[in-house]
Structures are given as structure tokens and as C-alpha cells.
Write an enzyme that holds these catalytic residues in place. Structure first.
Site, PDB file in Angstrom:
ATOM      1  N   LYS A 176       0.853  -1.201   0.000  1.00 29.22           N
ATOM      2  CA  LYS A 176       0.000   0.000   0.000  1.00 29.22           C
ATOM      3  C   LYS A 176       0.882   1.242   0.000  1.00 29.22           C
ATOM      4  O   LYS A 176       2.118   1.156   0.056  1.00 29.22           O
ATOM      5  CB  LYS A 176      -0.927  -0.007   1.221  1.00 29.22           C
ATOM      6  CG  LYS A 176      -0.196   0.122   2.557  1.00 29.22           C
ATOM      7  CD  LYS A 176      -1.194   0.108   3.717  1.00 29.22           C
ATOM      8  CE  LYS A 176      -0.484   0.215   5.053  1.00 29.22           C
ATOM      9  NZ  LYS A 176      -1.399   0.128   6.184  1.00 29.22           N
ATOM     10  N   TYR A 209      10.081   8.418  15.682  1.00 29.58           N
ATOM     11  CA  TYR A 209      10.049   8.402  14.214  1.00 29.58           C
ATOM     12  C   TYR A 209      11.132   9.284  13.595  1.00 29.58           C
ATOM     13  O   TYR A 209      11.911   8.810  12.755  1.00 29.58           O
ATOM     14  CB  TYR A 209       8.663   8.832  13.728  1.00 29.58           C
ATOM     15  CG  TYR A 209       8.527   8.794  12.214  1.00 29.58           C
ATOM     16  CD1 TYR A 209       8.540   7.582  11.532  1.00 29.58           C
ATOM     17  CD2 TYR A 209       8.375   9.968  11.475  1.00 29.58           C
ATOM     18  CE1 TYR A 209       8.415   7.539  10.144  1.00 29.58           C
ATOM     19  CE2 TYR A 209       8.247   9.936  10.093  1.00 29.58           C
ATOM     20  CZ  TYR A 209       8.267   8.722   9.431  1.00 29.58           C
ATOM     21  OH  TYR A 209       8.147   8.676   8.061  1.00 29.58           O
TER      22      TYR A 209
HETATM   23  N1  LIG Z   1       3.434   9.339   4.078  1.00 36.10           N
HETATM   24  C1  LIG Z   1       4.329  10.303   4.258  1.00 36.10           C
HETATM   25  O1  LIG Z   1       3.994  11.501   4.293  1.00 36.10           O
HETATM   26  C2  LIG Z   1       5.782   9.959   4.401  1.00 36.10           C
HETATM   27  C3  LIG Z   1       6.688  11.026   4.507  1.00 36.10           C
HETATM   28  C4  LIG Z   1       8.041  10.751   4.626  1.00 36.10           C
HETATM   29  C5  LIG Z   1       8.460   9.426   4.634  1.00 36.10           C
HETATM   30  N2  LIG Z   1       7.554   8.408   4.540  1.00 36.10           N
HETATM   31  C6  LIG Z   1       8.086   7.040   4.542  1.00 36.10           C
HETATM   32  O2  LIG Z   1       7.596   6.357   3.408  1.00 36.10           O
HETATM   33  C7  LIG Z   1       7.576   4.948   3.674  1.00 36.10           C
HETATM   34  C8  LIG Z   1       6.224   4.386   3.279  1.00 36.10           C
HETATM   35  O3  LIG Z   1       5.246   4.982   4.131  1.00 36.10           O
HETATM   36  P1  LIG Z   1       3.726   5.221   3.705  1.00 36.10           P
HETATM   37  O4  LIG Z   1       3.443   6.633   3.979  1.00 36.10           O
HETATM   38  O5  LIG Z   1       3.459   4.639   2.364  1.00 36.10           O
HETATM   39  O6  LIG Z   1       3.005   4.378   4.856  1.00 36.10           O
HETATM   40  P2  LIG Z   1       1.964   3.164   4.848  1.00 36.10           P
HETATM   41  O7  LIG Z   1       0.898   3.384   3.843  1.00 36.10           O
HETATM   42  O8  LIG Z   1       1.602   2.972   6.282  1.00 36.10           O
HETATM   43  O9  LIG Z   1       2.855   1.943   4.337  1.00 36.10           O
HETATM   44  C9  LIG Z   1       3.868   1.405   5.125  1.00 36.10           C
HETATM   45  C10 LIG Z   1       4.214   0.046   4.570  1.00 36.10           C
HETATM   46  O10 LIG Z   1       5.256  -0.534   5.382  1.00 36.10           O
HETATM   47  C11 LIG Z   1       4.831  -1.836   5.707  1.00 36.10           C
HETATM   48  N3  LIG Z   1       5.481  -2.340   6.914  1.00 36.10           N
HETATM   49  C12 LIG Z   1       5.483  -1.813   8.153  1.00 36.10           C
HETATM   50  N4  LIG Z   1       6.185  -2.604   8.989  1.00 36.10           N
HETATM   51  C13 LIG Z   1       6.641  -3.641   8.242  1.00 36.10           C
HETATM   52  C14 LIG Z   1       7.415  -4.777   8.519  1.00 36.10           C
HETATM   53  N5  LIG Z   1       7.863  -5.054   9.750  1.00 36.10           N
HETATM   54  N6  LIG Z   1       7.715  -5.627   7.510  1.00 36.10           N
HETATM   55  C15 LIG Z   1       7.272  -5.378   6.254  1.00 36.10           C
HETATM   56  N7  LIG Z   1       6.498  -4.333   5.933  1.00 36.10           N
HETATM   57  C16 LIG Z   1       6.192  -3.484   6.919  1.00 36.10           C
HETATM   58  C17 LIG Z   1       3.323  -1.754   5.842  1.00 36.10           C
HETATM   59  O11 LIG Z   1       2.740  -3.029   5.816  1.00 36.10           O
HETATM   60  P3  LIG Z   1       1.306  -3.352   6.528  1.00 36.10           P
HETATM   61  O12 LIG Z   1       0.245  -2.983   5.525  1.00 36.10           O
HETATM   62  O13 LIG Z   1       1.397  -4.824   6.775  1.00 36.10           O
HETATM   63  O14 LIG Z   1       1.239  -2.545   7.777  1.00 36.10           O
HETATM   64  C18 LIG Z   1       3.022  -0.926   4.599  1.00 36.10           C
HETATM   65  O15 LIG Z   1       3.062  -1.736   3.459  1.00 36.10           O
HETATM   66  C19 LIG Z   1       7.908   4.790   5.161  1.00 36.10           C
HETATM   67  O16 LIG Z   1       9.272   4.438   5.315  1.00 36.10           O
HETATM   68  C20 LIG Z   1       7.652   6.176   5.718  1.00 36.10           C
HETATM   69  O17 LIG Z   1       8.400   6.444   6.879  1.00 36.10           O
HETATM   70  C21 LIG Z   1       6.240   8.652   4.429  1.00 36.10           C
END
Ligand SMILES: NC(=O)c1ccc[n+]([C@@H]2O[C@H](COP(=O)([O-])OP(=O)(O)OC[C@H]3O[C@@H](n4cnc5c(N)ncnc54)[C@H](OP(=O)(O)O)[C@@H]3O)[C@@H](O)[C@H]2O)c1
Length: 241
Positions: free
Chosen positions: A14, A164
Site C-alpha cells: 500500500k 520516528y
Molecule cells: N506518508 C508520508 O507523508 C511519508 C513522509 C516521509 C516518509 N515516509 C516514509 O515512506 C515509507 C512508506 O510509508 P507510507 O506513507 O506509504 O506508509 P503506509 O501506507 O503505512 O505503508 C507502510 C508500509 O510498510 C509496511 N510495513 C510496516 N512494517 C513492516 C514490517 N515489519 N515488515 C514489512 N512491511 C512493513 C506496511 O505493511 P502493513 O500494511 O502490513 O502494515 C506498509 O506496506 C515509510 O518508510 C515512511 O516512513 C512517508
């Protein structure tokens, strides 16, 4: 490069990870969709295939040694090589995260996923990456891990987060150490900030789409041989440490 190229994206079921997988798929790559939940993994692979991507599922929990080595074994068996690893899986650890209130166990959990998970997956995949003609590693970080941005007078810094934000500073520091060690190899490793994107991670409060957030990681996963290594980038260019 005309040959099929192979990528693995962690946490690709996702959010931004899914869009990184979709973007690499649209470029003609075979994309391993790393996900820890079998049901969510199957749905994501199906969606990506329906959109025309050559996607395959890779069961993968980045906090679990045996899951990570099984994932490496699966890619070894299927392809014998990996061209790009995108370490995208990440968690925030929830709230409260004020340093005076945070449960130290939350810090441990966040670091286990956001930092140690990246090291665990990277080291398991390195033998496969070393067989690629143009290996790339992308660590999905965040500008909230930028100490320069967190301390810039008047800057918009987001919520105080003692688990975080430092986990992303730690990840950036680890990225630099990898770049130093791998400097004599073909491997380019960089950190990417997706910007503030609407995903589950932040209750869909971000002002960018996950697809927009995927762009920098896709660019860094497909860098030419003379591209940078040991850097930290967002759409607009380098992010200060
Ligand atoms: N959204 C933002 O504004 C933002 C900004 C800066 C950086 N980021 C970074 O971007 C990356 C993706 O985040 P996102 O915003 O797309 O969040 P998200 O929609 O919550 O997706 C996070 C993903 O990581 C997976 N995950 C978490 N723990 C895991 C584990 N132990 N093993 C394997 N998969 C795991 C989740 O799987 P499940 O579905 O099983 O939970 C999900 O697929 C992250 O590193 C986040 O810190 C995001």
C-alpha cells in the site's frame, strides 16, 4: 539497458511502496512486492498485474530474520540477481512521541523496523545486488530526519517525534556508512524523502499523493552509473542532513 531488470520494494502492499512498485512496473521492470501479510500481498500483486506490471509477491517482514532470508532465497531461486532494492517499509510508532512522554519500547520498535530492518534486508539482498550490472539501493527516509531542517529557524517541522524522526536521522546516517563501504563497487545507495503524502501512516493527512511520493525513490532506483551515492534527495533536489 534492454534486459529485464528486477526490483524488490519492501512494504509495497500500500501507500508509497505500492506506487514505487507500480512506477517500476510501468518502466518494464519485474517487481517483487514485499509485504508481511499474505492477504494484503496477494491483493496488491493482483492490482499491479491488472495494471500491466510484471509483479510477483515476496512475503517479507523486515523485522524477522527468517522471513528476510526466505525472501532472499526466493529471489535467488527465481532470478539469481537483484538490480534495485527499495527499503520502503516503515512505521511511525504512534503517539505520544514527545521525548518526555514516549515509551522507550516504542523507540526500540520503530528503530527495529525503520533502521535495523533496512540493514537486515539490505545485507540479505547484497549478494544478489552484487551480481547486477547496475545495482541500486534506495532507503525511503523523511525530511523529518533532517537535523538541519528540524533546527532551521521558522521552518515547518511537523510534530515532535522522539521515535520516528530520529529513526530517519539514524537511517540517513546508516545510508552514508553503506555508501562509504560500497564506494569501490557499482552499488549506488541513497536516501529518498517522498514529501508529505496522504497514506495510512499519517491518517491520510498528507497534501501529496503516494504516486507523487514515489517519484524520487523511482528516480534513485533507476540512476545511471554516474549517479550519486550516499546522498539524501527529494523532488526538488538534495535535502540537507
Ligand atoms: N506518508 C508520508 O507523508 C511519508 C513522509 C516521509 C516518509 N515516509 C516514509 O515512506 C515509507 C512508506 O510509508 P507510507 O506513507 O506509504 O506508509 P503506509 O501506507 O503505512 O505503508 C507502510 C508500509 O510498510 C509496511 N510495513 C510496516 N512494517 C513492516 C514490517 N515489519 N515488515 C514489512 N512491511 C512493513 C506496511 O505493511 P502493513 O500494511 O502490513 O502494515 C506498509 O506496506 C515509510 O518508510 C515512511 O516512513 C512517508
Amino acid at each position: 539497458m534492454s534486459e529485464r531488470r528486477i526490483a524488490l520494494v519492501t512494504g509495497a502492499n500500500k501507500g508509497i511502496g505500492f506506487e514505487i512498485a507500480a512506477g517500476l512496473g510501468a518502466l518494464g521492470w519485474s517487481v517483487g512486492v514485499g509485504a508481511r501479510d499474505a492477504g494484503r500481498l496477494a491483493v496488491a500483486v493482483e492490482k499491479l498485474r491488472a495494471a500491466g506490471a510484471d509483479a510477483f509477491g515476496v512475503p517479507l517482514d523486515v523485522t524477522d530474520d527468517s522471513s528476510v532470508s526466505a525472501a532472499a532465497g526466493e529471489i535467488e531461486e527465481r532470478f539469481g540477481v537483484l538490480d534495485a532494492l527499495v527499503n520502503n517499509a516503515g512505521i511511525t510508532g504512534g503517539r505520544p512521541q514527545e521525548p518526555t512522554l514516549v515509551d522507550p519500547e516504542i523507540i526500540r520498535t520503530v528503530v527495529e523496523t525503520n533502521v535495523i530492518g533496512v540493514v537486515r534486508v539490505t545485507n540479505a539482498m547484497l549478494p544478489l545486488l552484487r551480481r547486477s550490472a547496475a545495482p541500486r539501493i534506495v532507503n525511503v527516509s523523511s525530511s523529518v530526519g533532517s537535523l538541519a531542517r528540524q533546527t532551521a529557524p521558522g521552518a515547518e517541522m511537523g510534530p515532535i517525534a522522539a521515535a520516528y524522526s530520529p529513526s530517519k536521522s539514524f537511517l540517513n546516517a546508516v545510508t552514508v556508512q553503506y555508501a562509504r563501504e560500497l564506494s569501490g563497487t557499482k552499488i549506488l545507495i541513497n536516501a529518498a524523502c517522498p514529501g508529505y503524502c496522504a497514506t495510512d501512516l499519517n491518517g491520510f493527512s498528507g497534501h501529496r499523493t503516494p504516486e507523487q511520493g514515489a517519484a524520487t525513490a523511482i528516480r534513485l532506483a533507476t540512476l545511471p552509473d554516474d549517479g550519486p551515492t550516499g546522498g539524501f534527495f527529494e523532488d526538488a533536489g538534495p535535502v540537507p542532513w
